[in-house]
Enzyme design. Structure first.
Site, PDB file in Angstrom:
ATOM      1  N   ASP A 483      21.165  82.647 -20.105  1.00  0.00           N
ATOM      2  CA  ASP A 483      19.837  82.598 -19.495  1.00  0.00           C
ATOM      3  C   ASP A 483      18.751  82.842 -20.531  1.00  0.00           C
ATOM      4  O   ASP A 483      17.720  82.197 -20.536  1.00  0.00           O
ATOM      5  CB  ASP A 483      19.725  83.629 -18.362  1.00  0.00           C
ATOM      6  CG  ASP A 483      20.029  85.048 -18.810  1.00  0.00           C
ATOM      7  OD1 ASP A 483      20.738  85.208 -19.823  1.00  0.00           O
ATOM      8  OD2 ASP A 483      19.573  86.002 -18.153  1.00  0.00           O
ATOM      9  N   ARG A 487      16.659  89.956 -24.109  1.00  0.00           N
ATOM     10  CA  ARG A 487      16.668  91.227 -23.383  1.00  0.00           C
ATOM     11  C   ARG A 487      18.108  91.666 -23.119  1.00  0.00           C
ATOM     12  O   ARG A 487      19.068  91.041 -23.601  1.00  0.00           O
ATOM     13  CB  ARG A 487      15.863  91.098 -22.089  1.00  0.00           C
ATOM     14  CG  ARG A 487      16.483  90.175 -21.055  1.00  0.00           C
ATOM     15  CD  ARG A 487      15.571  90.050 -19.841  1.00  0.00           C
ATOM     16  NE  ARG A 487      16.134  89.154 -18.862  1.00  0.00           N
ATOM     17  CZ  ARG A 487      15.403  88.354 -18.085  1.00  0.00           C
ATOM     18  NH1 ARG A 487      14.087  88.303 -18.218  1.00  0.00           N
ATOM     19  NH2 ARG A 487      15.983  87.593 -17.186  1.00  0.00           N
ATOM     20  N   ASP A 488      18.277  92.722 -22.333  1.00  0.00           N
ATOM     21  CA  ASP A 488      19.633  93.249 -22.109  1.00  0.00           C
ATOM     22  C   ASP A 488      20.343  92.440 -21.026  1.00  0.00           C
ATOM     23  O   ASP A 488      20.731  92.952 -19.991  1.00  0.00           O
ATOM     24  CB  ASP A 488      19.559  94.735 -21.719  1.00  0.00           C
ATOM     25  CG  ASP A 488      18.648  94.980 -20.518  1.00  0.00           C
ATOM     26  OD1 ASP A 488      17.937  94.032 -20.114  1.00  0.00           O
ATOM     27  OD2 ASP A 488      18.644  96.106 -19.996  1.00  0.00           O
ATOM     28  N   GLU A 489      20.473  91.160 -21.292  1.00  0.00           N
ATOM     29  CA  GLU A 489      21.112  90.263 -20.317  1.00  0.00           C
ATOM     30  C   GLU A 489      21.963  89.243 -21.096  1.00  0.00           C
ATOM     31  O   GLU A 489      23.154  89.426 -21.256  1.00  0.00           O
ATOM     32  CB  GLU A 489      20.046  89.592 -19.447  1.00  0.00           C
ATOM     33  CG  GLU A 489      20.644  88.987 -18.202  1.00  0.00           C
ATOM     34  CD  GLU A 489      19.666  88.955 -17.025  1.00  0.00           C
ATOM     35  OE1 GLU A 489      20.127  88.640 -15.942  1.00  0.00           O
ATOM     36  OE2 GLU A 489      18.473  89.231 -17.198  1.00  0.00           O
ATOM     37  N   ASP A 496      21.325  78.654 -14.180  1.00  0.00           N
ATOM     38  CA  ASP A 496      20.530  78.194 -15.318  1.00  0.00           C
ATOM     39  C   ASP A 496      21.243  77.038 -16.029  1.00  0.00           C
ATOM     40  O   ASP A 496      20.628  76.026 -16.376  1.00  0.00           O
ATOM     41  CB  ASP A 496      20.287  79.337 -16.318  1.00  0.00           C
ATOM     42  CG  ASP A 496      19.706  80.584 -15.660  1.00  0.00           C
ATOM     43  OD1 ASP A 496      20.197  80.965 -14.576  1.00  0.00           O
ATOM     44  OD2 ASP A 496      18.784  81.185 -16.227  1.00  0.00           O
ATOM     45  N   TRP A 553      23.719  78.105  -7.803  1.00  0.00           N
ATOM     46  CA  TRP A 553      24.389  78.815  -8.899  1.00  0.00           C
ATOM     47  C   TRP A 553      25.878  78.419  -8.913  1.00  0.00           C
ATOM     48  O   TRP A 553      26.345  77.790  -9.846  1.00  0.00           O
ATOM     49  CB  TRP A 553      24.179  80.322  -8.767  1.00  0.00           C
ATOM     50  CG  TRP A 553      22.962  80.801  -9.524  1.00  0.00           C
ATOM     51  CD1 TRP A 553      22.956  81.558 -10.663  1.00  0.00           C
ATOM     52  CD2 TRP A 553      21.581  80.531  -9.225  1.00  0.00           C
ATOM     53  NE1 TRP A 553      21.667  81.764 -11.081  1.00  0.00           N
ATOM     54  CE2 TRP A 553      20.800  81.151 -10.231  1.00  0.00           C
ATOM     55  CE3 TRP A 553      20.937  79.818  -8.240  1.00  0.00           C
ATOM     56  CZ2 TRP A 553      19.403  81.078 -10.252  1.00  0.00           C
ATOM     57  CZ3 TRP A 553      19.538  79.737  -8.246  1.00  0.00           C
ATOM     58  CH2 TRP A 553      18.791  80.355  -9.239  1.00  0.00           C
ATOM     59  N   GLU A 775      10.441  81.788 -19.071  1.00  0.00           N
ATOM     60  CA  GLU A 775      11.167  82.024 -17.822  1.00  0.00           C
ATOM     61  C   GLU A 775      10.277  81.766 -16.602  1.00  0.00           C
ATOM     62  O   GLU A 775      10.738  81.324 -15.571  1.00  0.00           O
ATOM     63  CB  GLU A 775      11.660  83.479 -17.797  1.00  0.00           C
ATOM     64  CG  GLU A 775      12.423  83.875 -16.557  1.00  0.00           C
ATOM     65  CD  GLU A 775      13.000  85.280 -16.640  1.00  0.00           C
ATOM     66  OE1 GLU A 775      12.444  86.094 -17.399  1.00  0.00           O
ATOM     67  OE2 GLU A 775      14.004  85.556 -15.960  1.00  0.00           O
ATOM     68  N   HIS A 796      13.785  80.999 -21.965  1.00  0.00           N
ATOM     69  CA  HIS A 796      14.674  80.757 -20.826  1.00  0.00           C
ATOM     70  C   HIS A 796      14.657  79.239 -20.623  1.00  0.00           C
ATOM     71  O   HIS A 796      13.621  78.691 -20.275  1.00  0.00           O
ATOM     72  CB  HIS A 796      14.058  81.425 -19.593  1.00  0.00           C
ATOM     73  CG  HIS A 796      14.920  82.438 -18.922  1.00  0.00           C
ATOM     74  ND1 HIS A 796      15.187  83.660 -19.475  1.00  0.00           N
ATOM     75  CD2 HIS A 796      15.568  82.418 -17.724  1.00  0.00           C
ATOM     76  CE1 HIS A 796      15.958  84.360 -18.623  1.00  0.00           C
ATOM     77  NE2 HIS A 796      16.209  83.618 -17.558  1.00  0.00           N
TER      78      HIS A 796
HETATM   79  C1  BGC Z   1      18.475  85.735 -14.986  1.00  0.00           C
HETATM   80  C2  BGC Z   1      18.278  84.367 -14.402  1.00  0.00           C
HETATM   81  C3  BGC Z   1      19.373  84.226 -13.409  1.00  0.00           C
HETATM   82  C4  BGC Z   1      18.997  85.165 -12.275  1.00  0.00           C
HETATM   83  C5  BGC Z   1      19.808  85.040 -11.036  1.00  0.00           C
HETATM   84  C6  BGC Z   1      18.170  86.704 -13.888  1.00  0.00           C
HETATM   85  O1  BGC Z   1      18.221  88.004 -14.279  1.00  0.00           O
HETATM   86  O2  BGC Z   1      17.739  85.927 -16.139  1.00  0.00           O
HETATM   87  O3  BGC Z   1      18.023  83.387 -15.272  1.00  0.00           O
HETATM   88  O4  BGC Z   1      19.731  82.962 -13.045  1.00  0.00           O
HETATM   89  O5  BGC Z   1      18.954  86.482 -12.758  1.00  0.00           O
HETATM   90  O6  BGC Z   1      19.810  86.120 -10.204  1.00  0.00           O
END
Ligand code: BGC
Length: 919
Positions: A483, A487-489, A496, A553, A775, A796
Site C-alpha cells: 500500500d 509508515r508502519d504498514e 490496492d 479487496w 493516498e 500510495h
Molecule cells: C491501507 C490501505 C488499505 C486499507 C484497507 C489502509 O491502512 O493503507 O491502502 O487498503 O487500510 O483497510
C-alpha cells in the site's frame, strides 16, 4: 572491386527478399533472460519476431534444446520438429525430463506467412537449480543465543566459515535462503546484487531461495563465506499492530549450499552446518523495516569474511530442522539498486534542522560517504513532505521511526548504506555532522521489473502525473505490492494491488512479480475460500473489522489473475490460479446466500472516497459515500463474470453454465434491490446511494439492463458536472470512472476530470509539487495543511490507476481478451483538442507497440507500430478523409473495414503505419 560489388548485390538481394527480413530476438525462459534458477519441469519459452515488412506472422516454429552449445545429437534433449502454431510466447518445454543443476542451450526457428524459414536463432540458455526440494544438502543453522528484538535493540547476527578448495574452480553456484534477511559474502565481497533477500512470501508455505553464479568469487586454497542475518519480514516487527511477538518462528537462520566444480573434473559442496561460527557483537545494533538501522562502525570486524580471520571468539551455531518442501525458486524479478539520485538542495528549515531534498519521493535509502572523528554519530531521519512552514514533517509515518544512525570509526573516508531496512522519503534530516550533497546519495531500491510502457503528451502536468504513477509503482513493488512504503504498514494490501494491477502491467513487465504474489495469495487463502486482507497474511485476523473478505479487496483473487492473463497471455497462470479464483466466488456465494444481495456493513468499502470539506462525516449529506452491501453485491457479480471468462478460456463448460446462471441471478437481485425504473440508484434506508462509484460499478460490471445504461451514465455525468467537473470516488470507483465515461460516449468529460487542477483530482497533487501518487485526494490542502496524519501517505499507488485509462484510451492501446498478451489488440486513441500530441509505446510480449497522435487544424496524424506476429484493430474516430503514409487510403492494405459510430474501423497486420485524417 567487382567482388565487393557482387557481395553488396547479394547482400542487398538477401536483405530484400531473403530470410533476413525476419529476425528472432529476445529469447526468454520463464520470462527471464538466460536464467540460472529454473526449477520447473516444463519451463515456458518465448521469443520475439522482428521485421521491417508489414503483415508478418509466424505459421510454425521449431525449438531445439541441448546440453551442449553445438546441439550435437548426443546432447539434444528436445527437438520439437516443425510445430504449426502462430504463438511465439510461453511454449512449454516438452523434451526429455530435465535434470537439476544442468545447463540447457536452446534455439528457435520460425516459418512465416510468406513461405520463408529463418535460420535457428542465436543460442539462449537456461540452467536448472533444483527440480525437487529434497536436493538440499545444507542444514539450517541458527545462532544459539537468539535475542528477540526489544525496542532499539535488534542486532544483526554475523555468521562465517573458512573452507579450502583443492583445485582451480571452473564453475560455482550458491543456493541461499534464510529466516530473516540475509546478505552473503565470499572472500570479502557481497554475493550478487540482490537486496532484502530472500524476499517476502507466505513463509510457512513458500520460502524463496536465490541462486548465484559465484564462479569468479572463489579460488583454490583457503576461502571464507560470511553472512549477515537480520530481522526482515520474517521476524521483524511488521504489521499494523507492531506485533511484539514474532509472526513466524522466533529464530533467525541460514540455509546455504555452494556447489563447486574444479578444473580437474571433481566437484564438491560447501554447506551450512554445525561447523559455522557466529557473533552478535557486530556493527548492526538495530535493524527493523519500519524503524531503520543503527550501525556502529567502531564494532566492525576487519576481514571477518576472509579466510585469515581468527574466529575463535565466535560461538558455534546450532543445526535446526525445517521442512524444506516449502523452498521455491524466485519467480519474480530481483530487488536491486535500480538508480541513484543526488540531493537537489541541502538547506536549513525554519526550525534550524539541516535537511537534504532528494527532489523525488523515493524508496530505498541513503548511502553516506563521510569522514570524521571516531565515535561521531550521524543520524538520518526520513520524511516525505515539509509542512506548511517548510519544516520537516514525520507525523504521517505514525510509529515508524524510519531512522538510520551511523557511528564513524574515524579512519578516513567511510561509506555506509543500510542492509536490512528501507525508507519512503523525499527529504532527509541530518544530525550529528554537517553534511553536503557530496556526502549523500539516494539509492532507489525495488523489484527490477523491465520497463515496458512510456507515455508523453503536450501537457506537462499530465507528464508529471505519469511520472508520479511510475514512481508510485517503483516504490511499492518491493517483492510484494504494498500500500505504501514509509509508515508502519507497508503491507500487501489486496485491494490496492487489485486496483493498480492493470496500470502496473502497462508501466512494467509485472508477469513474474504477480505470478509469485498470486501463489502466495493462493497459499494464504483460507480453506473456505476467504482471502486475507494482506498477502502475505501477517495480520492473521488481528485487524479488527478489516479481517479480509472485503468487497474489492478479496476480489483480488479473481481480478489480478484475469488482468495478468489479458496482459501476458499466460494460460497456465490462469489454470494454476483457477481454484483460488473459484474459491473466492464460492465463498461469497455461500456467505451471501440465495438473496444474492451482500449484507456487508464493515470493511473499507469505497475506501477514502471524497468527503467535501463542508460536509461532516456524520451528517449523511450527499458525499461520495457508497453503501457497502451495494459494493459487495456488485463485486460479487463482477468476480463471477470474470470467473466465467476464465472457465470459458480453460474450456470448463459446466462451470461456465453454472456461473452464468449465478451471474444472471445476482444481476436480477441487484436491479430489484438497488435500481429504480428510471435507472437511478435508490437510497438505502433513507441514505442516498447514487454516488459516482455506485454508477461506475453498475455500468462497468454490466449489471444494468441495456435500456437503463445510457440513463445511468447521464446521471453519473450530471453528478460530475454538479461538482464542477470533480470526481468523488474512492479506491474502488476511481479505476473505472473514466472507462465508464468513455464507454458511454463521455470521453470529453473524462478528459475534463483528467485535466482538472483543483481537488479532488489527479492533477491537484501535481500542482502541489507531488512526485508520487497520494493516498488521499486532499493529502495536503492548498494552504499547506495536512489531512489526518494517521492515514496520509504521499506514496500510495491506488489512485494512479488512472494510468490504465491513459494508456488504453488517451494513447488507445488495449488488449483483446480473445487473443491475450497483445496477440491481437486495439489501437483506438481518442484524441482531444485539449492536448496537441500524445506519444506512447508498450513493450508487449510479442514486440514493441507504438501509438502516437498529433492534432493540427482539424487533422489528426496517427503513427502506430504493430509488432510482427500480431494484428490490431484500428479505430480512427470520426474520420472523414484518410491518408496512409501520405497517400490516399488503400483499402486493399486492411481487412474488415467498417464505418461505425466509433469511426472508421479496420484490421491491420504488423508493421509501421502513418495515418492522417480529417474529422
Ligand atoms: C491501507 C490501505 C488499505 C486499507 C484497507 C489502509 O491502512 O493503507 O491502502 O487498503 O487500510 O483497510
Amino acid at each position: 572491386m567487382i567482388r565487393l560489388f557482387l557481395a553488396s548485390v547479394i547482400f542487398l538481394l538477401f536483405n530484400t527478399f531473403g530470410v533476413a527480413q525476419v529476425k528472432l530476438i529476445a529469447l526468454t525462459c520463464e520470462n527471464k533472460t538466460n536464467p540460472i534458477d529454473i526449477s520447473y519441469a516444463q519451463p515456458k519459452l518465448s521469443w520475439k519476431i522482428i521485421s521491417k515488412e508489414r503483415n508478418i506472422s509466424q505459421v510454425a516454429y521449431q525449438i531445439r534444446v541441448a546440453t551442449t552449445p553445438n546441439f550435437n545429437s548426443n546432447s539434444l534433449v528436445w527437438d520439437s520438429k516443425k510445430v504449426t502454431s502462430n504463438i511465439s510466447i510461453l511454449q512449454p518445454y516438452k523434451g526429455e525430463p530435465l535434470k537439476s543443476q544442468q545447463q540447457y542451450y536452446w534455439q528457435v526457428k520460425v516459418w512465416d506467412n510468406k513461405n520463408r524459414t529463418t535460420n535457428f536463432s542465436e543460442t539462449a540458455t537456461w540452467e536448472t537449480s533444483f527440480l525437487t526440494t529434497n536436493e538440499w544438502k545444507a542444514k539450517w543453522i541458527e545462532p544459539t543465543m537468539q535475542v528477540l528484538p526489544v525496542d532499539d535493540k535488534s542486532p544483526a547476527y554475523m555468521l562465517r566459515k573458512t573452507f579450502s578448495l583443492e583445485n582451480k574452480v571452473v564453475f560455482a553456484r550458491a543456493y541461499v535462503t534464510s529466516h530473516g534477511f540475509y546478505e552473503l559474502s565470499l572472500n570479502g565481497n557481497k554475493v550478487g546484487t540482490e537486496l532484502l533477500t530472500p524476499g517476502w512470501t507466505a513463509f510457512q508455505k513458500r520460502l524463496q531461495y536465490q541462486t548465484y553464479d559465484v564462479t569468479n568469487m572463489l579460488k583454490s586454497g583457503d576461502n571464507a563465506v560470511g553472512a549477515f542475518l537480520g530481522e526482515g519480514w520474517y521476524r521483524g516487527s511488521v504489521a499494523l499492530l507492531r506485533l511484539k511477538k514474532p509472526i513466524h518462528s522466533s529464530k533467525l537462520g541460514l540455509l546455504c549450499q555452494i556447489y563447486v566444480k574444479y578444473a580437474n573434473g571433481k566437484s564438491e559442496w560447501i554447506i551450512t552446518d554445525g561447523s559455522w561460527k557466529y557473533t552478535t557483537n557486530g556493527p548492526i545494533i538495530m535493524n527493523q523495516i519500519y524503524d531503520g538501522e543503527t550501525y556502529d562502525a567502531t564494532r566492525e570486524f576487519t576481514n571477518w569474511n576472509n579466510a585469515q580471520f581468527n574466529d575463535s571468539n565466535w560461538k558455534n551455531v546450532q543445526e535446526a530442522n525445517y521442512d524444506n518442501s516449502v523452498l521455491v525458486t524466485q519467480d519474480g524479478p530481483k530487488v536491486q539498486n535500480i538508480q541513484e539520485l543526488k540531493p537537489i538542495k541541502v538547506f536549513r528549515t525554519p526550525k534550524g534542522l539541516l535537511v537534504a531534498d532528494m527532489g523525488q519521493n523515493m524508496v530505498g535509502w541513503i548511502r553516506l560517504r563521510v569522514s570524521g572523528k571516531r565515535g561521531t554519530i550521524v543520524t538520518i531521519r526520513h520524511a516525505e513532505v515539509l509542512d506548511q512552514k517548510g519544516n520537516f514533517y514525520t507525523d504521517n509515518l505514525r510509529r515508524a521511526k524510519a531512522t538510520m544512525t551511523y557511528t564513524l570509526k574515524g579512519d578516513g573516508i567511510e561509506v555506509y548504506e543500510p542492509k536490512f531496512t528501507f525508507f519512503g522519503f523525499r527529504y532527509i534530516s541530518i544530525e550529528g555532522m554537517d553534511l553536503n550533497a557530496d556526502n549523500i546519495t539516494g539509492v532507489v531500491v525495488h523489484s527490477n521489473m523491465k520497463p515496458t510502457g512510456t507515455f508523453e503528451c503536450s501537457n506537462p502536468l499530465v507528464n508529471q502525473l505519469q511520472s508520479n504513477i511510475q514512481w508510485g509503482q517503483k516504490g511499492n513493488f518491493v517483492d510484494v505490492p504494498t500500500d505504501c512504503p514509509q509508515r508502519d504498514e507497508r503491507l500487501g494490501w489486496t485491494g490496492d494491488a487489485q486496483v493498480f494491477a492493470r496500470t502496473s502491467a502497462f508501466n512494467y513487465d509485472v508477469s513474474g512479480f504477480f505470478a509469485k504474489w498470486l501463489k502466495d495469495l493462493a497459499a494464504d487463502q483460507k480453506k473456505d475460500g476467504s482471502v486475507p486482507p494482506v498477502i502475505p497474511d501477517v495480520l492473521n485476523g488481528l485487524n479488527g473489522n478489516t479481517t479480509g473478505n472485503n468487497p474489492g479487496w478479496g476480489d483480488v483473487a479473481v481480478i489480478v489473475p484475469w488482468t495478468m492473463y489479458l496482459s501476458y497471455g499466460d494460460k497456465q497462470l490462469l489454470e494454476s490460479q483457477y481454484a483460488s479464483m473459484k474459491g473466492w466466488v464460492d465463498y461469497n456465494s455461500k456467505k451471501i446466500g440465495e438473496t444474492y444481495i451482500s449484507k456487508q456493513v464493515l470493511g473499507p468499502g469505497d475506501w477514502l472516497y471524497y468527503i467535501p470539506d463542508s460536509i461532516s462525516k456524520l451528517s449523511g449529506a450527499k458525499d461520495g459515500f457508497t453503501d457497502k452491501g451495494y459494493i459487495g453485491t456488485a463485486f460479487f457479480a463482477y468476480s463471477t463474470s470474470l470467473l466465467i471468462d476464465a472457465a470459458a478460456t480453460l474450456n470448463k463448460k459446466e462451470e461456465v453454465a453454472k456461473y452464468t446462471d449465478l451471474f444472471e441471478k445476482i444481476k436480477v437481485a441487484f436491479n430489484n434491490q438497488y435500481i429504480d425504473a428510471e435507472g437511478r440508484i435508490k437510497p438505502i434506508n433513507g441514505k442516498p446511494n447514487d454516488s459516482q462509484t455506485a454508477y461506475v460499478l453498475a455500468l462497468m460490471f454490466n449489471l444494468l439492463p441495456q435500456q437503463l445504461q445510457p440513463k445511468a451514465a447521464a446521471y453519473l455525468v450530471e453528478d460530475i458536472k454538479s461538482r464542477g467537473n470533480h470526481l468523488s470516488t474512492g479506491f474502488l470507483g476511481t479505476p473505472y470512472l473514466c472507462h465508464v465515461l468513455t464507454k458511454y460516449g463521455y470521453t470529453d468529460v473524462a478528459y475534463d476530470l483528467l485535466l482538472q487542477k483543483t481537488y479532488p483530482s489527479w492533477l491537484f497533487p501535481v500542482t502541489m509539487g507531488a512526485t508520487t501518487i497520494w493516498e488521499r485526494w486532499d493529502g495536503q490542502k492548498p494552504d499547506g495543511t495536512f489531512q489526518t496524519p494517521s492515514m496520509n501517505s504521499f506514496n500510495h499507488y491506488a489512485y494512479g490507476a488512472i494510468g490504465d485509462w491513459i494508456y488504453a484510451v488517451v494513447a488507445g492501446i488495449e488488449t483483446d481478451p480473445g487473443q491475450p498478451g497483445y496477440k491481437h489488440f486495439y489501437i483506438q486513441p481518442q484524441p482531444t483538442n485539449q492536448l496537441s500530441y500524445v506519444k506512447s509505446s508498450l513493450v508487449s510480449p510479442y514486440g514493441d507497440i507504438k501509438s502516437a497522435w498529433e492534432i493540427k487544424n482539424k487533422t489528426i496524424r496517427l503513427e502506430t507500430t504493430i509488432p510482427a506476429n500480431t494484428t490490431a484493430t484500428i479505430t480512427l474516430p470520426k474520420a472523414i478523409t484518410v491518408k496512409l503514409d501520405g497517400k490516399p487510403f488503400n483499402k486493399a492494405n486492411f481487412k474488415n473495414i467498417k464505418t461505425t459510430e466509433k469511426g472508421l474501423v479496420f484490421d491491420a497486420g504488423s508493421g509501421n503505419y502513418v495515418f492522417e485524417y480529417t474529422y
